[in-house]
Design a protein around this motif. Structure first.
Motif, mmCIF file in Angstrom:
data_model
loop_
_atom_site.group_PDB
_atom_site.id
_atom_site.type_symbol
_atom_site.label_atom_id
_atom_site.label_comp_id
_atom_site.label_asym_id
_atom_site.label_seq_id
_atom_site.Cartn_x
_atom_site.Cartn_y
_atom_site.Cartn_z
ATOM 1 N N LEU A 65 0.770 -1.229 -0.119
ATOM 2 C CA LEU A 65 -0.068 0.067 0.030
ATOM 3 C C LEU A 65 1.033 1.227 0.016
ATOM 4 C CD1 LEU A 65 -3.061 -0.873 2.367
ATOM 5 C CD2 LEU A 65 -2.952 -0.794 -0.003
ATOM 6 N N MET A 66 2.003 1.266 0.671
ATOM 7 C CA MET A 66 2.923 2.418 0.812
ATOM 8 C C MET A 66 3.393 2.550 -0.598
ATOM 9 S SD MET A 66 4.942 2.486 4.370
ATOM 10 C CE MET A 66 5.610 4.132 4.030
ATOM 11 N N ASN A 67 4.010 1.382 -1.264
ATOM 12 C CA ASN A 67 4.410 1.823 -2.858
ATOM 13 C C ASN A 67 3.495 2.218 -3.624
ATOM 14 O OD1 ASN A 67 6.779 0.466 -1.901
ATOM 15 N ND2 ASN A 67 6.365 -1.462 -2.405
ATOM 16 N N LEU A 68 2.069 1.829 -3.499
ATOM 17 C CA LEU A 68 1.076 2.403 -4.360
ATOM 18 C C LEU A 68 0.856 3.815 -3.988
ATOM 19 C CD1 LEU A 68 -2.427 0.461 -5.059
ATOM 20 C CD2 LEU A 68 -2.542 2.952 -4.426
ATOM 21 N N ALA A 69 0.783 4.194 -2.887
ATOM 22 C CA ALA A 69 0.620 5.591 -2.377
ATOM 23 C C ALA A 69 1.698 6.386 -2.936
ATOM 24 C CB ALA A 69 0.541 5.872 -1.262
#
Length: 200
Positions: free
Chosen positions: A35-39
Motif C-alpha cells: 500500500l505504501m508503494n502504491l501511495a
C-alpha cells in the motif's frame, strides 16, 4: 520525493513540527509495504508529501521496500552521529528514520514512514504532530498470506496470529485501513487518508 539519511546530527526535531509525520504500521501479511508503494506512485511528483527511505541492516534487494542497506557497524556509526530521528531493532535487524525528515516537516509538508507498533512512543516523543495509519486484515486473510510465503508452517502461523494484536494501543491518532479485500479498495483508502493530512 524520497527522503534518505545523511550523517548530520538531528537538531531539535521536536521544535520543527509545522508538518505531519504519518507512520504506517500493521501486522505481517497486512500488505502495508504494498500500500505504501502504491501511495508513493500515486503522489509521485508532489512536493508536499515525502516518503521516507529507511536505513536497514539487510540486503538491498530483500523485502518489498526500497531501503538503504547498511552494515551493523555503519548503522551504529550513523546512529552515534545523530543521523536518525528514530531508530529501533526488530527480528534481528536495525531500522532508522533519517533525521532529514525534520527539514520537510519544517516546511509544513507531510512525511510518510514505515514504522512499528512497538516503538510508536519513540515517534510520539520526536513528532508531536503524529498520525498512525494502521493497516490490518482479517486473521483468516493474514493466515493465507503468511502461509503463501512458505516461511512458516500453518501451525506456527496460527499461533503467531493468536498472540498478535490487530489494534494500536495507546492514545494515538489512528486511522485503520482494512486490507482484507481488493488492493484497489485499500489503495483508495490510504490515498484518501494521506490527502486529508495534506490539507490539514
Amino acid at each position: 520525493m524520497t527522503l534518505e539519511a545523511n550523517i548530520e546530527p538531528a537538531k531539535n526535531l521536536a521544535a520543527k513540527t509545522a508538518g505531519i509525520m504519518a507512520v504506517v504500521v500493521g501486522p505481517s501479511g497486512a500488505g502495508k509495504d504494498t500500500l505504501m508503494n502504491l501511495a508513493a506512485r500515486h503522489f509521485a511528483g508532489r512536493s508536499d508529501i515525502h516518503f521516507v527511505r529507511r536505513v536497514i541492516t539487510r540486503e538491498g534487494d530483500a523485502g518489498n521496500e526500497d531501503h538503504k542497506s547498511v552494515s551493523d557497524a555503519d548503522f551504529d556509526a550513523m546512529e552515534h552521529a545523530g543521523a536518525f530521528a528514530v531508530s529501533w531493532e526488530a527480528h534481528g535487524l536495525k531500522y532508522g528514520i533519517p533525521a532529514t525528515v525534520s527539514d520537510e516537516l519544517a516546511r509544513g509538508h507531510l512525511v510518510v514512514a514505515n514504522g512499528s507498533r512497538s516503538v510508536l512512543d519513540r515517534f510520539q516523543a520526536v513528532f508531536p504532530r503524529l498520525k498512525i495509519i494502521n493497516v490490518t486484515a482479517q486473521r483468516e486473510v493474514l493466515a493465507e498470506r503468511l502461509m503463501a510465503r512458505g516461511r512458516e508452517s500453518r501451525e506456527d502461523v496460527l499461533k503467531r496470529l493468536e498472540r498478535s494484536s490487530l489494534t494500536v494501543k495507546g492514545g494515538y491518532d489512528v486511522a485503520n485501513i482494512d486490507n482484507s479485500g481488493t488492493l484497489d479498495e485499500a489503495g483508495r483508502s490510504i490515498v484518501a487518508e494521506l490527502e486529508a493530512l495534506i490539507k490539514r
